[in-house]
Design a protein around this motif. Structure first.
Motif, short mmCIF file in Angstrom:
data_model
loop_
_atom_site.label_atom_id
_atom_site.label_comp_id
_atom_site.label_asym_id
_atom_site.label_seq_id
_atom_site.Cartn_x
_atom_site.Cartn_y
_atom_site.Cartn_z
N GLY A 192 0.82 -1.21 0.00
CA GLY A 192 0.00 0.00 0.00
C GLY A 192 0.85 1.26 0.00
N GLY A 196 0.69 4.14 -2.70
CA GLY A 196 0.37 5.48 -2.22
C GLY A 196 1.43 6.50 -2.57
N SER A 244 -6.26 -5.04 -2.75
CA SER A 244 -7.62 -4.52 -2.61
C SER A 244 -7.69 -3.49 -1.49
N THR A 245 -8.37 -2.38 -1.77
CA THR A 245 -8.55 -1.35 -0.75
C THR A 245 -9.55 -1.78 0.32
N GLN A 246 -10.22 -2.92 0.13
CA GLN A 246 -11.03 -3.47 1.23
C GLN A 246 -10.15 -3.91 2.39
N SER A 247 -8.87 -4.17 2.10
CA SER A 247 -7.92 -4.55 3.14
C SER A 247 -7.54 -3.33 3.96
N ARG A 248 -7.76 -3.40 5.26
CA ARG A 248 -7.41 -2.27 6.13
C ARG A 248 -5.90 -2.06 6.16
N TYR A 250 -3.70 -2.75 3.73
CA TYR A 250 -3.31 -2.15 2.46
C TYR A 250 -3.70 -0.67 2.43
N ALA A 251 -4.93 -0.36 2.89
CA ALA A 251 -5.38 1.03 2.92
C ALA A 251 -4.52 1.86 3.87
N ILE A 254 -1.37 2.68 2.05
CA ILE A 254 -1.59 3.76 1.08
C ILE A 254 -1.52 5.12 1.78
N SER A 255 -2.12 5.21 2.95
CA SER A 255 -2.09 6.48 3.68
C SER A 255 -0.67 6.87 4.06
N PHE A 262 -4.69 8.41 8.88
CA PHE A 262 -5.52 7.21 8.82
C PHE A 262 -6.37 7.16 10.07
#
Length: 319
Positions: A192, A196, A244-248, A250-251, A254-255, A262
């Motif tokens: 991520g 990002g 997948s951005t559904q993954s916390r 991974y998200a 990205i942040s 986040f």
């Protein structure tokens, strides 16, 4: 009968799937007010758009889970020990299936070891693999790994926990399965962060591949079979979580790459796991550069440019 301890999104999704598959399921939550709302509305706010089946009982009375039927432990890894310790009398001497992924920060232990330490009469098992709560609850096809060192119990659990949309593959390599489930969250943060920061898809593929190598090295050092990591609990979960951005996790990565804030209320298992794995890898003498970079990023000790330089400047070698 099947019990589920923890009414978060994943615990609720499993409870819904099993109830729709014809099982009588009891879902326990600590918050009495939340339980009352779920009973009245037949909806869990953490899993919007999903109706709770009539065969699913929601309760805040833990005594309802008394018996010898399996209980799924759908609580965060870092809270698992305290959660089962507080209900020792009811949970001991029965099959307990951990549904969390991670390594305990204080001890470096996986969920099966925590269960064995706190409840020596229980039979520890692990349910892991590539899955999102929303997909399971909507009845979408999902394949998971059921890890249990005791073969006969594993077969019984495989039958009990299967549902029309849930296909379970069993393994006796609990250490391998739980290491894969833990490490994929760490690598997802790294992937991520790469996306990002704008490093591109090729960089993410490189991080996934070399992260998988770290995953296997750690698992083998902990006594696992390397082939386990090529299955759902390793490669399969890694592929899903890192894309997948559904993954916390991974998200969250990205942040970090974007330099954005986040939501602190969202549980990111990979953050604590990265610190635990970095500590364990040093003790085991296992080289894990991506994990070390993730820890440095989480702790704010390096920026993305420095982190990239740390990885690219490593000595050249054979793959």
């Amino acid at each position: 009968m099947i019990g589920v301890m923890g009414a978060g999104a994943f615990g609720t999704a499993l409870a819904v799937s099993l109830a729709l598959g014809g099982r009588d399921v009891v879902l326990w939550a600590r918050d009495g007010d939340a339980v009352a709302r779920m009973r009245n509305d037949r909806v869990n706010p953490r899993l919007p758009g999903v109706t709770l089946p009539d065969t699913l009982t929601v309760t805040d009375d833990f005594d309802t889970l008394s018996g010898d039927f399996p209980v799924l432990l759908a609580v965060p890894m870092q809270k698992l020990r305290d959660a089962i310790r507080s209900q020792h009398a009811i949970l001991d001497a029965r099959p307990l299936v951990a549904c969390c992924k991670g390594i305990e920060l204080a001890t470096g232990h996986g969920p099966s070891q925590v269960i064995a330490q706190e409840l020596p009469g229980a039979t520890p098992a692990l349910l892991t693999g590539p899955s999102f709560a929303a997909d399971i609850a909507r009845g979408l096809p999902t394949a998971l790994t059921l890890a249990c060192a005791e073969g006969p119990c594993a077969e019984e659990l495989q039958t009990a926990l299967s549902a029309p949309n849930l296909r379970l593959y069993r393994t006796e390599d609990v250490v391998g399965a739980e290491t894969g489930g833990a490490m994929k969250n760490v690598i997802a943060i790294a992937c991520g962060a790469a996306i990002g920061a704008g490093y591109g898809e090729s960089a993410r593929a490189a991080v996934m591949t070399r992260g998988y190598a770290e995953m296997v090295r750690l698992a083998v050092a902990r006594g696992a079979q390397p082939g386990t990591l090529a299955g759902l609990s390793g490669f399969g979960d890694l592929a899903l979580t890192c894309t997948s951005t559904q993954s916390r996790n991974y998200a969250f990565g990205i942040s970090i790459g974007e330099g954005a804030k986040f939501d602190p209320n969202i549980t990111v298992e990979g953050a604590a796991t990265a610190r635990a794995v970095a500590k364990a890898s040093r003790a085991l003498g296992v080289e894990m550069p991506i994990t070390q970079v993730v820890v440095a990023l989480i702790d704010g000790k390096v920026d993305m440019e420095t982190a990239l330089g740390m990885l690219l400047s490593r000595p050249l070698k054979e793959e």
